[in-house]
Design an enzyme around this catalytic site. Structure first.
Site, PDB file in Angstrom:
ATOM      1  N   SER A 198      -3.922   3.636  13.913  1.00 46.43           N
ATOM      2  CA  SER A 198      -4.575   4.948  13.919  1.00 46.43           C
ATOM      3  C   SER A 198      -4.900   5.309  15.352  1.00 46.43           C
ATOM      4  O   SER A 198      -5.201   4.422  16.169  1.00 46.43           O
ATOM      5  CB  SER A 198      -5.881   4.913  13.113  1.00 46.43           C
ATOM      6  N   GLY A 238       0.849  -1.191   0.000  1.00 46.75           N
ATOM      7  CA  GLY A 238       0.000   0.000   0.000  1.00 46.75           C
ATOM      8  C   GLY A 238       0.881   1.237   0.000  1.00 46.75           C
ATOM      9  O   GLY A 238       0.685   2.157   0.790  1.00 46.75           O
ATOM     10  N   GLY A 239       1.846   1.246  -0.913  1.00 50.30           N
ATOM     11  CA  GLY A 239       2.815   2.349  -0.936  1.00 50.30           C
ATOM     12  C   GLY A 239       2.703   3.240  -2.160  1.00 50.30           C
ATOM     13  O   GLY A 239       3.633   3.990  -2.468  1.00 50.30           O
ATOM     14  N   TYR A 248     -14.011   1.001  11.481  1.00 53.69           N
ATOM     15  CA  TYR A 248     -12.623   1.387  11.178  1.00 53.69           C
ATOM     16  C   TYR A 248     -11.794   1.379  12.463  1.00 53.69           C
ATOM     17  O   TYR A 248     -10.701   0.789  12.521  1.00 53.69           O
ATOM     18  CB  TYR A 248     -12.609   2.775  10.542  1.00 53.69           C
ATOM     19  N   ILE A 250       0.002   8.155   2.812  1.00 55.25           N
ATOM     20  CA  ILE A 250       1.016   7.918   3.842  1.00 55.25           C
ATOM     21  C   ILE A 250       2.033   6.874   3.378  1.00 55.25           C
ATOM     22  O   ILE A 250       3.242   7.031   3.574  1.00 55.25           O
ATOM     23  CB  ILE A 250       0.328   7.472   5.161  1.00 55.25           C
ATOM     24  N   GLY A 251       1.549   5.814   2.741  1.00 51.85           N
ATOM     25  CA  GLY A 251       2.458   4.753   2.280  1.00 51.85           C
ATOM     26  C   GLY A 251       3.490   5.281   1.310  1.00 51.85           C
ATOM     27  O   GLY A 251       4.676   4.926   1.376  1.00 51.85           O
TER      28      GLY A 251
HETATM   29  N1  LIG Z   1      -5.317   9.817   6.493  1.00 49.72           N
HETATM   30  C1  LIG Z   1      -5.576   9.701   7.782  1.00 49.72           C
HETATM   31  O1  LIG Z   1      -6.149  10.603   8.411  1.00 49.72           O
HETATM   32  C2  LIG Z   1      -5.168   8.466   8.547  1.00 49.72           C
HETATM   33  C3  LIG Z   1      -5.191   8.524   9.944  1.00 49.72           C
HETATM   34  C4  LIG Z   1      -4.817   7.403  10.677  1.00 49.72           C
HETATM   35  C5  LIG Z   1      -4.433   6.261  10.022  1.00 49.72           C
HETATM   36  N2  LIG Z   1      -4.430   6.228   8.670  1.00 49.72           N
HETATM   37  C6  LIG Z   1      -4.043   4.975   8.041  1.00 49.72           C
HETATM   38  O2  LIG Z   1      -2.958   5.189   7.159  1.00 49.72           O
HETATM   39  C7  LIG Z   1      -3.005   4.246   6.106  1.00 49.72           C
HETATM   40  C8  LIG Z   1      -2.905   4.963   4.782  1.00 49.72           C
HETATM   41  O3  LIG Z   1      -3.993   5.851   4.644  1.00 49.72           O
HETATM   42  P1  LIG Z   1      -3.929   7.156   3.718  1.00 49.72           P
HETATM   43  O4  LIG Z   1      -4.448   8.262   4.526  1.00 49.72           O
HETATM   44  O5  LIG Z   1      -2.620   7.281   3.068  1.00 49.72           O
HETATM   45  O6  LIG Z   1      -5.079   6.794   2.670  1.00 49.72           O
HETATM   46  P2  LIG Z   1      -5.086   6.654   1.090  1.00 49.72           P
HETATM   47  O7  LIG Z   1      -4.300   7.706   0.443  1.00 49.72           O
HETATM   48  O8  LIG Z   1      -6.529   6.505   0.752  1.00 49.72           O
HETATM   49  O9  LIG Z   1      -4.326   5.254   0.882  1.00 49.72           O
HETATM   50  C9  LIG Z   1      -4.939   4.085   1.335  1.00 49.72           C
HETATM   51  C10 LIG Z   1      -4.002   2.910   1.130  1.00 49.72           C
HETATM   52  O10 LIG Z   1      -4.733   1.714   1.434  1.00 49.72           O
HETATM   53  C11 LIG Z   1      -4.926   0.943   0.264  1.00 49.72           C
HETATM   54  N3  LIG Z   1      -6.335   0.565   0.137  1.00 49.72           N
HETATM   55  C12 LIG Z   1      -7.403   1.338   0.312  1.00 49.72           C
HETATM   56  N4  LIG Z   1      -8.538   0.647   0.076  1.00 49.72           N
HETATM   57  C13 LIG Z   1      -8.153  -0.585  -0.299  1.00 49.72           C
HETATM   58  C14 LIG Z   1      -8.867  -1.751  -0.684  1.00 49.72           C
HETATM   59  N5  LIG Z   1     -10.216  -1.791  -0.740  1.00 49.72           N
HETATM   60  N6  LIG Z   1      -8.170  -2.838  -1.018  1.00 49.72           N
HETATM   61  C15 LIG Z   1      -6.827  -2.840  -0.958  1.00 49.72           C
HETATM   62  N7  LIG Z   1      -6.085  -1.755  -0.606  1.00 49.72           N
HETATM   63  C16 LIG Z   1      -6.746  -0.649  -0.269  1.00 49.72           C
HETATM   64  C17 LIG Z   1      -4.547   1.835  -0.903  1.00 49.72           C
HETATM   65  O11 LIG Z   1      -4.011   1.013  -1.910  1.00 49.72           O
HETATM   66  P3  LIG Z   1      -4.306   1.245  -3.481  1.00 49.72           P
HETATM   67  O12 LIG Z   1      -3.146   2.021  -4.005  1.00 49.72           O
HETATM   68  O13 LIG Z   1      -4.362  -0.152  -3.982  1.00 49.72           O
HETATM   69  O14 LIG Z   1      -5.601   1.980  -3.579  1.00 49.72           O
HETATM   70  C18 LIG Z   1      -3.523   2.767  -0.283  1.00 49.72           C
HETATM   71  O15 LIG Z   1      -2.262   2.167  -0.276  1.00 49.72           O
HETATM   72  C19 LIG Z   1      -4.308   3.462   6.280  1.00 49.72           C
HETATM   73  O16 LIG Z   1      -4.067   2.255   6.943  1.00 49.72           O
HETATM   74  C20 LIG Z   1      -5.127   4.377   7.160  1.00 49.72           C
HETATM   75  O17 LIG Z   1      -6.086   3.687   7.916  1.00 49.72           O
HETATM   76  C21 LIG Z   1      -4.772   7.302   7.911  1.00 49.72           C
END
Ligand SMILES: NC(=O)c1ccc[n+]([C@@H]2O[C@H](COP(=O)([O-])OP(=O)(O)OC[C@H]3O[C@@H](n4cnc5c(N)ncnc54)[C@H](OP(=O)(O)O)[C@@H]3O)[C@@H](O)[C@H]2O)c1
Length: 243
Positions: free
Chosen positions: A137, A13-14, A150, A18-19
């Protein structure tokens, strides 16, 4: 800094958010970086943005079969993994009364099952002394109205990290959780304005995190600087869940 020189780092998921920020920072610090994502074009863009000879694999982080294929490919090309980031996660609102089986299953399939099978698939490829970061989170430790499923997935990861840290300690493999607060990524862009404002209100530092700030904490835990830290949860939440 050059804390990851000669290390092989896989970020599941990079390809965005964040990834991607973690992958970029790992590469800047000297790691050989491999990222995964479901969309080929997005993976290509990520590899271009990360640079430093990084590579990408198109894969679904929620699919155990894909995760096995990813690890097998990394093992074939690089031989081992020194740093593993299980970052993928999805977050959609649903108050208890509206929860559907689809909502429940999709959250647990990606956020929990994907993480469990990602680490399971990597076990034999992780080098002794390597480091694993699970993307948790702050939601796993506080109440987040309307996002109960979540939040529960992230609490599950925190629990797994305690057990896995024990199970893998004999091999010197460290397992830690990074727990961001609200962070400015695509995930947050999908949140309505009123929810966004309500999320920022209780953050003592008065803003969302930048993905780079979450990356800094992640790379610290992945590096030898955190050589005596395992089973821990590092919050990057502007104080939201701490005060
Ligand atoms: N943004 C925030 O406020 C926040 C806060 C706390 C924790 N987090 C955690 O940080 C991590 C990254 O989040 P982000 O904010 O960077 O969100 P993002 O930009 O939406 O990225 C989400 C990541 O998860 C993967 N993903 C999403 N839905 C998926 C699905 N149905 N099947 C397989 N892979 C899926 C995506 O992969 P693809 O490239 O394949 O779509 C992407 O790598 C997550 O675990 C999230 O819970 C985020």
């Amino acid at each position: 800094m050059n804390r990851m020189v000669d290390k092989v780092a896989l970020v599941v998921g990079g390809a965005k958010g964040i990834g991607l920020a973690v992958a970029k920072r790992l590469a800047i610090e000297g790691a050989v970086v491999i990222v995964t994502g479901r969309v080929a074009h997005q993976v290509d863009l990520a590899v271009e943005a990360i640079g430093y000879g990084s590579t990408g694999i198109v894969a679904d982080a929620g699919s155990p079969e894909d995760l096995e294929r990813v690890v097998a490919k990394v093992r074939d090309v690089h031989g081992h993994i020194d740093a593993l980031v299980l970052n993928a996660g999805l977050s959609e609102p649903s108050p208890l009364a509206d929860i559907t089986t689809d909502h429940f299953d999709r959250h647990f399939d990606v956020n929990v099952r994907g993480t469990v099978y990602g680490l399971k698939a990597a076990l034999d490829t992780l080098r002794d002394g390597s480091s694993v970061v699970l993307m948790g989170s702050v939601a796993g430790s506080i109440s987040v109205s309307g996002y109960g499923t979540y939040a529960a997935t992230k609490a599950a990861l925190r629990s797994y990290a305690r057990t896995w840290a024990m199970e893998l300690a004999p091999r010197g493999i460290r397992v830690n959780v990074v727990a961001p607060g609200p962070t400015d990524t695509e995930m947050m862009a999908r949140v309505p304005d009123d929810v966004r404002a309500a999320l920022i209100a209780p953050i003592p530092l008065g803003r969302m995190a930048r993905p780079e700030e979450v990356a800094a904490a992640s790379v610290f835990l992945l590096s030898d600087e955190a050589s005596f830290t395992t089973g821990a949860e590092l919050f990057v939440d502007g104080g939201m869940g701490q005060v």
